[in-house]
Design a protein around this motif. Structure first.
Motif, PDB file in Angstrom:
ATOM      1  N   GLY A 180       0.855  -1.294   0.053  1.00  0.00           N
ATOM      2  CA  GLY A 180       0.027  -0.063  -0.134  1.00  0.00           C
ATOM      3  C   GLY A 180       1.023   1.234   0.100  1.00  0.00           C
ATOM      4  N   VAL A 181       2.146   1.018  -0.518  1.00  0.00           N
ATOM      5  CA  VAL A 181       2.998   2.287  -0.527  1.00  0.00           C
ATOM      6  C   VAL A 181       3.160   2.869  -1.810  1.00  0.00           C
ATOM      7  CG1 VAL A 181       5.462   3.151  -0.202  1.00  0.00           C
ATOM      8  CG2 VAL A 181       4.359   1.394   1.345  1.00  0.00           C
ATOM      9  N   ALA A 182       2.514   3.991  -1.975  1.00  0.00           N
ATOM     10  CA  ALA A 182       2.637   4.972  -3.153  1.00  0.00           C
ATOM     11  C   ALA A 182       4.156   5.612  -3.378  1.00  0.00           C
ATOM     12  CB  ALA A 182       1.494   5.894  -3.292  1.00  0.00           C
ATOM     13  N   HIS A 183       4.204   6.075  -4.586  1.00  0.00           N
ATOM     14  CA  HIS A 183       5.390   6.871  -4.956  1.00  0.00           C
ATOM     15  C   HIS A 183       5.276   8.384  -5.343  1.00  0.00           C
ATOM     16  CE1 HIS A 183       7.226   2.733  -4.943  1.00  0.00           C
ATOM     17  NE2 HIS A 183       8.377   3.217  -4.778  1.00  0.00           N
ATOM     18  N   GLN A 184       6.001   9.130  -4.862  1.00  0.00           N
ATOM     19  CA  GLN A 184       6.011  10.589  -5.464  1.00  0.00           C
ATOM     20  C   GLN A 184       6.697  10.408  -6.854  1.00  0.00           C
ATOM     21  OE1 GLN A 184       6.550  13.957  -2.891  1.00  0.00           O
ATOM     22  NE2 GLN A 184       6.166  12.457  -1.147  1.00  0.00           N
ATOM     23  N   ILE A 185       6.576  11.075  -7.872  1.00  0.00           N
ATOM     24  CA  ILE A 185       7.327  11.028  -9.041  1.00  0.00           C
ATOM     25  C   ILE A 185       7.938  12.229  -9.050  1.00  0.00           C
ATOM     26  CG2 ILE A 185       7.396  10.892 -11.517  1.00  0.00           C
ATOM     27  CD1 ILE A 185       6.689   8.136 -10.202  1.00  0.00           C
ATOM     28  N   ARG A 186       9.231  12.409  -9.049  1.00  0.00           N
ATOM     29  CA  ARG A 186      10.032  13.763  -9.286  1.00  0.00           C
ATOM     30  C   ARG A 186      10.771  13.625 -10.539  1.00  0.00           C
ATOM     31  NH1 ARG A 186      13.654  15.884  -4.330  1.00  0.00           N
ATOM     32  NH2 ARG A 186      11.819  15.482  -3.197  1.00  0.00           N
ATOM     33  N   PRO A 187      10.324  14.284 -11.798  1.00  0.00           N
ATOM     34  CA  PRO A 187      11.021  14.157 -13.063  1.00  0.00           C
ATOM     35  C   PRO A 187      12.300  14.614 -12.621  1.00  0.00           C
ATOM     36  CG  PRO A 187       8.658  14.979 -13.086  1.00  0.00           C
ATOM     37  CD  PRO A 187       8.992  15.022 -11.825  1.00  0.00           C
ATOM     38  N   THR A 188      12.650  15.749 -11.833  1.00  0.00           N
ATOM     39  CA  THR A 188      14.003  16.261 -11.849  1.00  0.00           C
ATOM     40  C   THR A 188      14.999  15.458 -10.994  1.00  0.00           C
ATOM     41  OG1 THR A 188      13.247  17.967 -10.155  1.00  0.00           O
ATOM     42  CG2 THR A 188      13.186  18.508 -12.344  1.00  0.00           C
ATOM     43  N   LEU A 189      14.638  14.557 -10.444  1.00  0.00           N
ATOM     44  CA  LEU A 189      15.654  13.769  -9.600  1.00  0.00           C
ATOM     45  C   LEU A 189      16.570  13.021 -10.213  1.00  0.00           C
ATOM     46  CD1 LEU A 189      16.128  12.838  -6.946  1.00  0.00           C
ATOM     47  CD2 LEU A 189      14.800  10.507  -7.474  1.00  0.00           C
ATOM     48  N   GLN A 190      16.607  12.596 -11.799  1.00  0.00           N
ATOM     49  CA  GLN A 190      17.426  11.972 -12.447  1.00  0.00           C
ATOM     50  C   GLN A 190      17.525  12.438 -13.690  1.00  0.00           C
ATOM     51  OE1 GLN A 190      18.264   7.630 -11.802  1.00  0.00           O
ATOM     52  NE2 GLN A 190      17.419   7.591 -13.884  1.00  0.00           N
ATOM     53  N   ALA A 191      18.744  12.349 -14.316  1.00  0.00           N
ATOM     54  CA  ALA A 191      18.592  12.718 -15.827  1.00  0.00           C
ATOM     55  C   ALA A 191      19.450  11.552 -16.418  1.00  0.00           C
ATOM     56  CB  ALA A 191      19.783  14.062 -16.222  1.00  0.00           C
ATOM     57  N   GLU A 192      18.779  11.186 -17.458  1.00  0.00           N
ATOM     58  CA  GLU A 192      19.413   9.958 -18.010  1.00  0.00           C
ATOM     59  C   GLU A 192      19.539  10.343 -19.664  1.00  0.00           C
ATOM     60  OE1 GLU A 192      17.657   5.487 -18.847  1.00  0.00           O
ATOM     61  OE2 GLU A 192      17.847   6.122 -16.532  1.00  0.00           O
ATOM     62  N   PRO A 193      20.640  11.064 -19.771  1.00  0.00           N
ATOM     63  CA  PRO A 193      20.802  11.354 -21.352  1.00  0.00           C
ATOM     64  C   PRO A 193      21.489  10.122 -22.308  1.00  0.00           C
ATOM     65  CG  PRO A 193      22.031  12.878 -19.684  1.00  0.00           C
ATOM     66  CD  PRO A 193      21.527  11.815 -18.870  1.00  0.00           C
TER      67      PRO A 193
END
Length: 372
Positions: free
Chosen positions: A202-215
């Motif tokens: 029952g654990v949801a996640h917050q999505i933080r698009p700026t957490l990681q760059a994957e160039p």
């Protein structure tokens, strides 16, 4: 070398921004005998014994070495909890150096409502084939509750990670023992196991698009907003320049010249070049070729290096027009000064080992404040 790069970058950020949420750094290493390697003397390292190879028991890797990730994290929190003093953990792999300190988003010391991760296209249940969806529903249903977020890069409260570490390992083992699931998920199995275990709890996640760059390819136009650089994909600019970590599986990458051409290369590519070159320059002579796995290859490598040094010295002597009779004197001075002259040989290469995963555990600065 990836661990060295990541640790060097961490130290740079701690020095430049001492009031950030960055706290301690812990390298989590699994080794066959549970003993440290030489890198443990360079950076804070917690060592755990690897899973037994290829067996089918609960402490075996089932022919899938990536099971050591949940195994090591669970043992870290079970037996080395006091060594991680921070309340928030930023879980990273060794090929994920920091671009900037990560803000844990906590206020007043309260735990975040859910772990913070970055969305992965490879972990989207909606993109799976119907047959694979049917298999995964045996672990959790509905699949829309399964977050497309793996266990790295992941910012998570220590209590949450403790609660999920066991289920993460158990689901990983269960998926690996299931022929259909193991075949469908392939190398992403332990990442899917994290998402499935979290959804089941029952654990949801917050999505933080700026957490990681994957160039990849020519890179990203903007990189300043990101906190982590994942160097997983090949960088390529036109036909004249490319760089891939996979070219350095058993050796250290050299400093990067030539630089990528200004025309075509994007900001993230130049950012990575600066990260790597800064680590190489700071390490100096310690940035050595990675050890070879066999004595024969190591001997050949050292012989080649010794020959190269000898050729370079001979060229210098000839350019200086040193008479043959004086060459013995030059070599003797070399030995007295500790150089690599005749009879000295090349510097020894340090042995390093792959790290899976690297754990960066951020903490509060002084004075104490809620921090990652």
């Amino acid at each position: 070398w990836q661990a060295r790069l990541s640790y060097h970058r961490y130290l740079r950020l701690k020095e430049s921004d001492p009031c950030s949420d960055l706290g301690g750094f812990t390298r989590l290493l699994t080794s066959p005998d549970g003993k440290p390697d030489l890198l443990a003397a360079e950076m804070p390292t917690v060592v755990t014994r690897q899973l037994k190879r290829s067996g089918r028991c609960d402490d075996c890797d089932h022919g899938f070495p990536l099971l050591n990730r949940p195994w090591a994290v669970r043992r870290l929190l079970a037996f080395h909890r006091k060594e991680v003093k921070e309340e928030y953990i930023l879980l990273l792999e060794a090929d994920m150096p920091l671009l900037a300190p990560v803000d844990n988003g906590a206020e007043g010391g309260a735990a975040p409502l859910s772990p913070v991760g970055v969305e992965s296209r490879a972990l989207k249940a909606s993109k799976l084939r119907n047959e694979t969806k049917a298999v995964l529903r045996r672990w959790h249903s509905p699949l829309r509750e399964v977050a497309p977020v793996g266990p790295s890069a992941l910012l998570v409260h220590k209590r949450q990670l403790e609660a999920l570490a066991g289920p993460w390992l158990n689901v990983s083992l269960s998926l690996r023992r299931d022929e259909a699931a193991s075949s469908a998920l392939g190398p992403l199995l332990e990442r899917w196991a994290w998402s499935l275990a979290a959804a089941e709890a029952g654990v949801a996640h917050q999505i933080r698009p700026t957490l990681q760059a994957e160039p990849e390819g020519t890179g990203l136009s903007e990189v300043g907003l990101f906190s982590v650089y994942h160097m997983t994909s090949e960088l390529r600019v036109g036909r004249s320049w490319n760089w891939s970590k996979r070219a350095f599986t058993r050796s250290y990458p050299p400093r990067i010249p030539p630089l990528p051409p200004n025309k075509g290369a994007k900001k993230s590519t130049f950012a990575f070049v600066r990260l790597l070159n800064d680590a190489v320059d700071a390490a100096g002579r310690r940035w050595m070729p990675l050890y070879n796995r066999t004595r024969q290859n190591r001997t050949a490598q050292l012989a080649s290096l010794e020959e190269s040094i000898g050729q370079t010295k001979q060229l210098i002597l000839e350019q200086l027009v040193v008479p043959d009779a004086d060459r013995r004197t030059v070599d003797a001075v070399d030995r007295q000064q500790g150089g690599c002259g005749a009879g000295e040989g090349p510097p020894r290469c340090e042995r390093t080992a792959a790290v899976s995963p690297a754990v960066v555990s951020p903490s509060p600065p002084s004075p104490p404040s809620p921090a990652a």
